[in-house]
Design an enzyme around this catalytic site. Structure first.
Site, PDB file in Angstrom:
ATOM      1  CG  ASP A   1      56.489  36.297  61.000  1.00 27.74           C
ATOM      2  OD1 ASP A   1      57.173  35.497  61.879  1.00 27.74           O
ATOM      3  OD2 ASP A   1      56.553  36.309  59.696  1.00 27.74           O
ATOM      4  CG  HIS A   2      55.122  34.006  66.421  1.00 24.63           C
ATOM      5  ND1 HIS A   2      53.856  33.555  65.381  1.00 24.63           N
ATOM      6  CD2 HIS A   2      55.250  32.504  66.850  1.00 24.63           C
ATOM      7  CE1 HIS A   2      53.397  32.450  65.276  1.00 24.63           C
ATOM      8  NE2 HIS A   2      54.510  31.563  66.040  1.00 24.63           N
TER       9      HIS A   2
ATOM     10  CE  LYS B   1      46.851  24.993  61.764  1.00 26.06           C
ATOM     11  NZ  LYS B   1      47.725  25.576  62.437  1.00 26.06           N
TER      12      LYS B   1
ATOM     13  NE  ARG C   1      33.766  39.806  69.801  1.00 28.93           N
ATOM     14  CZ  ARG C   1      33.168  39.790  69.030  1.00 28.93           C
ATOM     15  NH1 ARG C   1      32.160  40.189  67.280  1.00 28.93           N
ATOM     16  NH2 ARG C   1      33.514  38.905  68.570  1.00 28.93           N
TER      17      ARG C   1
ATOM     18  CD  GLU D   1      30.189  47.683  68.669  1.00 27.24           C
ATOM     19  OE1 GLU D   1      30.472  47.188  67.144  1.00 27.24           O
ATOM     20  OE2 GLU D   1      29.564  46.401  69.649  1.00 27.24           O
ATOM     21  CG  PHE D   2      37.579  47.042  68.952  1.00 27.47           C
ATOM     22  CD1 PHE D   2      37.683  47.676  69.976  1.00 27.47           C
ATOM     23  CD2 PHE D   2      38.076  45.920  67.955  1.00 27.47           C
ATOM     24  CE1 PHE D   2      37.851  47.118  70.656  1.00 27.47           C
ATOM     25  CE2 PHE D   2      38.040  44.863  69.184  1.00 27.47           C
ATOM     26  CZ  PHE D   2      38.248  45.996  70.016  1.00 27.47           C
TER      27      PHE D   2
ATOM     28  CG  HIS E   1      54.525  32.411  60.505  1.00 32.27           C
ATOM     29  ND1 HIS E   1      55.145  32.946  61.076  1.00 32.27           N
ATOM     30  CD2 HIS E   1      53.862  31.808  61.576  1.00 32.27           C
ATOM     31  CE1 HIS E   1      54.370  33.587  61.693  1.00 32.27           C
ATOM     32  NE2 HIS E   1      53.712  32.494  61.791  1.00 32.27           N
TER      33      HIS E   1
ATOM     34  CD  GLU F   1      51.002  25.028  62.839  1.00 35.76           C
ATOM     35  OE1 GLU F   1      50.850  25.097  63.837  1.00 35.76           O
ATOM     36  OE2 GLU F   1      50.612  24.859  61.651  1.00 35.76           O
TER      37      GLU F   1
HETATM   38  N1  LIG Z   1      45.802  32.439  68.216  1.00 37.78           N
HETATM   39  C1  LIG Z   1      47.217  32.187  67.629  1.00 37.78           C
HETATM   40  O1  LIG Z   1      47.872  31.542  67.998  1.00 37.78           O
HETATM   41  C2  LIG Z   1      47.721  33.268  66.568  1.00 37.78           C
HETATM   42  C3  LIG Z   1      47.276  34.465  66.308  1.00 37.78           C
HETATM   43  N2  LIG Z   1      47.521  35.359  65.519  1.00 37.78           N
HETATM   44  C4  LIG Z   1      46.559  36.321  64.875  1.00 37.78           C
HETATM   45  O2  LIG Z   1      46.727  36.935  66.256  1.00 37.78           O
HETATM   46  C5  LIG Z   1      45.559  37.538  66.015  1.00 37.78           C
HETATM   47  C6  LIG Z   1      44.301  37.441  66.612  1.00 37.78           C
HETATM   48  O3  LIG Z   1      44.724  35.789  66.563  1.00 37.78           O
HETATM   49  P1  LIG Z   1      42.588  34.855  67.838  1.00 37.78           P
HETATM   50  O4  LIG Z   1      43.367  35.526  69.078  1.00 37.78           O
HETATM   51  O5  LIG Z   1      43.692  33.727  67.682  1.00 37.78           O
HETATM   52  O6  LIG Z   1      41.802  35.901  67.512  1.00 37.78           O
HETATM   53  P2  LIG Z   1      40.242  35.185  68.063  1.00 37.78           P
HETATM   54  O7  LIG Z   1      39.153  34.977  66.710  1.00 37.78           O
HETATM   55  O8  LIG Z   1      40.958  34.579  69.404  1.00 37.78           O
HETATM   56  O9  LIG Z   1      40.046  36.976  68.906  1.00 37.78           O
HETATM   57  C7  LIG Z   1      40.704  37.787  68.851  1.00 37.78           C
HETATM   58  C8  LIG Z   1      40.260  39.387  69.739  1.00 37.78           C
HETATM   59  O10 LIG Z   1      39.544  40.080  68.880  1.00 37.78           O
HETATM   60  C9  LIG Z   1      38.089  40.367  69.102  1.00 37.78           C
HETATM   61  N3  LIG Z   1      37.384  40.334  68.175  1.00 37.78           N
HETATM   62  C10 LIG Z   1      36.627  38.959  66.849  1.00 37.78           C
HETATM   63  N4  LIG Z   1      35.633  39.862  66.456  1.00 37.78           N
HETATM   64  C11 LIG Z   1      35.626  40.935  66.538  1.00 37.78           C
HETATM   65  C12 LIG Z   1      34.956  42.277  65.999  1.00 37.78           C
HETATM   66  N5  LIG Z   1      33.969  42.247  65.250  1.00 37.78           N
HETATM   67  N6  LIG Z   1      34.732  42.926  66.649  1.00 37.78           N
HETATM   68  C13 LIG Z   1      35.760  43.573  67.727  1.00 37.78           C
HETATM   69  N7  LIG Z   1      36.659  42.607  68.777  1.00 37.78           N
HETATM   70  C14 LIG Z   1      36.363  40.891  67.867  1.00 37.78           C
HETATM   71  C15 LIG Z   1      37.807  38.698  70.128  1.00 37.78           C
HETATM   72  O11 LIG Z   1      36.627  39.015  71.220  1.00 37.78           O
HETATM   73  P3  LIG Z   1      36.117  37.929  71.784  1.00 37.78           P
HETATM   74  O12 LIG Z   1      36.831  37.395  72.883  1.00 37.78           O
HETATM   75  O13 LIG Z   1      35.006  38.461  72.426  1.00 37.78           O
HETATM   76  O14 LIG Z   1      35.382  37.096  70.454  1.00 37.78           O
HETATM   77  C16 LIG Z   1      38.907  38.934  71.053  1.00 37.78           C
HETATM   78  O15 LIG Z   1      39.320  39.425  71.567  1.00 37.78           O
HETATM   79  C17 LIG Z   1      45.151  37.038  64.251  1.00 37.78           C
HETATM   80  O16 LIG Z   1      45.198  38.416  63.486  1.00 37.78           O
HETATM   81  C18 LIG Z   1      45.677  36.295  63.872  1.00 37.78           C
HETATM   82  O17 LIG Z   1      46.264  35.699  62.837  1.00 37.78           O
HETATM   83  C19 LIG Z   1      49.026  35.067  64.758  1.00 37.78           C
HETATM   84  C20 LIG Z   1      50.155  34.369  65.492  1.00 37.78           C
HETATM   85  C21 LIG Z   1      48.859  33.034  66.277  1.00 37.78           C
HETATM   86  O1  LIG Z   2      51.186  32.072  63.560  1.00 39.37           O
HETATM   87  C1  LIG Z   2      49.955  30.956  63.089  1.00 39.37           C
HETATM   88  O2  LIG Z   2      51.376  30.173  63.903  1.00 39.37           O
HETATM   89  C2  LIG Z   2      50.758  28.902  64.332  1.00 39.37           C
HETATM   90  C3  LIG Z   2      52.370  28.439  64.479  1.00 39.37           C
HETATM   91  O3  LIG Z   2      53.303  28.365  65.026  1.00 39.37           O
HETATM   92  P1  LIG Z   2      54.546  27.908  66.217  1.00 39.37           P
HETATM   93  O4  LIG Z   2      55.544  28.886  67.552  1.00 39.37           O
HETATM   94  O5  LIG Z   2      53.671  26.939  67.241  1.00 39.37           O
HETATM   95  O6  LIG Z   2      55.196  26.956  65.453  1.00 39.37           O
HETATM   96  C4  LIG Z   2      50.049  27.671  63.765  1.00 39.37           C
HETATM   97  O7  LIG Z   2      49.833  27.145  64.463  1.00 39.37           O
HETATM   98  C5  LIG Z   2      48.813  28.912  63.489  1.00 39.37           C
HETATM   99  O8  LIG Z   2      48.394  28.435  62.726  1.00 39.37           O
HETATM  100  C6  LIG Z   2      48.971  30.960  62.592  1.00 39.37           C
HETATM  101  O9  LIG Z   2      48.124  31.626  63.056  1.00 39.37           O
END
Ligand SMILES: NC(=O)C1=CN([C@@H]2O[C@H](COP(=O)(O)OP(=O)(O)OC[C@H]3O[C@@H](n4cnc5c(N)ncnc54)[C@H](OP(=O)(O)O)[C@@H]3O)[C@@H](O)[C@H]2O)C=CC1
Ligand SMILES: O=C1O[C@H](COP(=O)(O)O)[C@@H](O)[C@H](O)[C@H]1O
Length: 547
Positions: free
Chosen positions: A238-239, A401, A102, A145-146, A301, A277
């Site tokens: 699911d990683h 955590k 965005r 905008e999504f 997980h 964690e």
């Molecule tokens: N982070 C992690 O370690 C892990 C994450 N996940 C999953 O991956 C997905 C992404 O997580 P994560 O990257 O941490 O999330 P983030 O909150 O860091 O953001 C993800 C992206 O979504 C965008 N975004 C957020 N809100 C909006 C909105 N309202 N409209 C448009 N774009 C938006 C953000 O844009 P902007 O940068 O502008 O805010 C960013 O590009 C989630 O479903 C999470 O559960 C799964 C495993 C591990």
């Molecule tokens: O999906 C998620 O996983 C991480 C933990 O992943 P790992 O591969 O480092 O064990 C977790 O920290 C996070 O909260 C959760 O969204």
């Protein structure tokens, strides 16, 4: 995450939106780069794991479209994973990435952003000379905008442009790396402009977790996705399933003759599955306050680790054969209605404490967390499986955590020998799968200690993954490549996700329902192994492993 952020790394001033939006559809493509050879460790100069994959797996030319490319996941994990695959020549003869977000950014600025992400992520493979700059040539960016169609038309234009260098194909993998609330709007947006149609190439949708926030919303999301996509196009990620050590669980169970005969109620006392964690919230309050540990880790997980440990042997190593067995065992789990929750589940939230000698704040003191937050950061759960193999064998799952260390492990704890002939030794044999870190498998058993007396001591046979002499693949590399190849074996099917939600539904109801009693949080200090009630859950004569 609803606020709009400024870019997270220093960039040049953003190009005006109008100028970017008006860019002609025929803007010249950057020339496609020849994929360089890897210089990773290995006799032939390549990462041996990846070299093995190379021989049998090569995707067709394709575009990877990452929605939410400016997010934490994309920055720390996805971009490094794609870079590693590309550098090792695994992404085929033609490949490019379209990042979608965005925030306003030009392709150039996105290139800077992505390279900065690669340089700072711990997961990035060592780049060969010049390869980061070559990788940059594959990167494009679109924003919008999504909820509106414009951004999807821009994505369509990117696929049209790639066609000539992709052998006339418009294969595309759409990766939803956004907050879960955007999964349905993005799927619908792609559908509105026909991007799911496979007229001129395959189209696949990768959806991050959590898939829904409870059983009802997961079903609604599933229905919404199916209004646009065929199930065969959907890859719920699911990683944990992409981790080498998780796949090794199947390899050890079903690739050897010596373990399966013992893998049942005749020999196993109980199973412990731990994902602890040391990290706290890491600035993710916006997401975590909504999710909590049940949605963040348990429903996905830990349920995957449980089902792989408890399932029957599949008839083949094929997506549906494996998924069928996982679903069968999830269905056999004794239901947990809200009334049973106090018997089988314990929740916790960390308070202030000490980690590695440093004082750390409690959950409620983390930035953006509500002072009266009831969000659990720890859960322990006892699962009972009503089938012939596992009747009477409890599975104890725990995750949290701010526990003392990062460790994920599956421990199969065996029954005591029927007769105690010798003094000393251990109480029970334990076969432990160390999922991470220090990846490997160990078997604890008793042995005679040297000397005149017949006295036993506990000893360990230990296999360590580093014996293979290669760094383990990032789970995201594995899963991204699988999705590009159309291999869904390591992706949960819709019914698996549904059954996992069914198992945790009563827990959510008991803890979040209107009549739910307020928890006494915090109930464990950061840096400890969780609330004391978890020790009562595992019961007399058994104890949680100190890892
Ligand atoms: N982070 C992690 O370690 C892990 C994450 N996940 C999953 O991956 C997905 C992404 O997580 P994560 O990257 O941490 O999330 P983030 O909150 O860091 O953001 C993800 C992206 O979504 C965008 N975004 C957020 N809100 C909006 C909105 N309202 N409209 C448009 N774009 C938006 C953000 O844009 P902007 O940068 O502008 O805010 C960013 O590009 C989630 O479903 C999470 O559960 C799964 C495993 C591990
Ligand atoms: O999906 C998620 O996983 C991480 C933990 O992943 P790992 O591969 O480092 O064990 C977790 O920290 C996070 O909260 C959760 O969204």
């Amino acid at each position: 995450m609803t606020t709009r952020k400024t870019p997270k790394t220093p960039r040049k001033a953003a190009e005006p939106k109008a100028a970017k939006a008006a860019a002609p559809a025929s803007k010249p493509r950057k020339s496609r780069q020849r994929v360089p050879k890897s210089t990773d460790a290995g006799a032939d100069g390549q990462n041996p794991f990846r070299a093995a994959m190379r021989r049998t797996r090569a995707p067709e030319p394709a575009t990877l479209v990452i929605f939410g490319v400016t997010g934490d996941l994309a920055r720390r994990k996805l971009l490094p994973a794609v870079f590693g695959l590309w550098q090792d020549g695994l992404l085929g003869s033609a490949f490019n990435i379209v990042g979608v977000g965005r925030q306003e950014m030009t392709d150039e600025q996105f290139g800077d952003y992505a390279l900065e992400a690669l340089k700072t992520s711990k997961e990035t493979d060592a780049p060969q000379p010049g390869s980061l700059e070559k990788f940059r040539e594959l990167l494009y960016y679109e924003y919008g905008e999504f909820s509106e169609d414009e951004v999807y038309h821009k994505v369509q234009t990117e696929l049209d442009r790639a066609e000539s260098t992709h052998g006339g194909r418009k294969n595309a993998l759409f990766y939803l790396s956004t907050p879960p609330s955007l999964f349905e709007p993005i799927s619908n947006g792609l559908g509105r402009v026909g991007l799911q149609e496979e007229k001129d190439g395959w189209r696949r949708l990768v959806i991050e977790k959590p898939f829904g926030r409870d059983l009802a919303s997961a079903r609604e999301l599933n229905d919404a996705i199916h209004r646009v996509w065929d199930e065969s196009q959907v890859y719920r990620i699911d990683h944990y399933l992409g981790k080498e050590t998780v796949q090794n669980l199947m390899a050890i169970r079903f690739g050897n003759a010596i373990f399966e005969p013992l893998w049942n109620r005749g020999y196993v006392d109980h199973v412990q599955i731990t994902a602890s964690e040391d990290l706290g919230l890491e600035g993710r309050a916006g997401y975590y306050e909504e999710a909590g540990v049940v949605r963040d880790m348990l429903q996905n997980h830990l349920m995957q680790l449980f089902s792989l440990t408890a399932m029957e042997a599949p008839s083949a190593f094929e997506a549906d054969a494996i998924r069928d067995e996982k679903v069968k065992v999830l269905r056999a789990v004794k239901p947990i209605p809200a009334e049973r929750v106090p018997e089988v589940a314990v929740r916790g939230q960390y308070g202030p404490g000490t980690m590695a000698g440093e004082k750390v704040p409690g959950y409620k003191q983390e930035p953006d967390v509500k002072r009266g937050s009831r969000t659990p950061t720890y859960v322990a759960l006892k699962l009972e499986v009503d089938n012939w193999r596992w009747q009477g064998v409890p599975f104890f799952l725990r995750t949290g955590k701010r526990l003392p260390k990062k460790v994920t492990e599956i421990a199969v704890v065996f029954k005591r020998p029927p007769l105690g002939l010798f003094p000393g030794g251990l109480e029970r044999n334990v076969l432990a799968f160390r999922i991470q870190p220090d990846e490997g498998v160990s078997l604890k058993f008793s042995s005679k200690s040297p000397g005149q007396e017949m006295v036993l001591r506990e000893v360990v046979m230990d296999f360590r993954y580093d014996a293979f002499g290669a760094q383990l693949e990032s789970p995201y590399s594995r899963l991204l490549l699988d999705a590009m190849l159309g291999d869904a074996t390591l992706f949960p099917r819709e019914d698996e996700v549904d059954h996992a939600w069914q198992i945790v539904s009563g827990i959510l109801e008991a803890w979040e329902g209107e009549d739910a009693p307020a928890p006494k949080f915090p109930n464990y200090p950061a840096g400890t192994w969780g609330p004391d009630e978890a020790d009562d859950l595992i019961g007399a004569g058994r104890r949680w492993r100190r890892l």
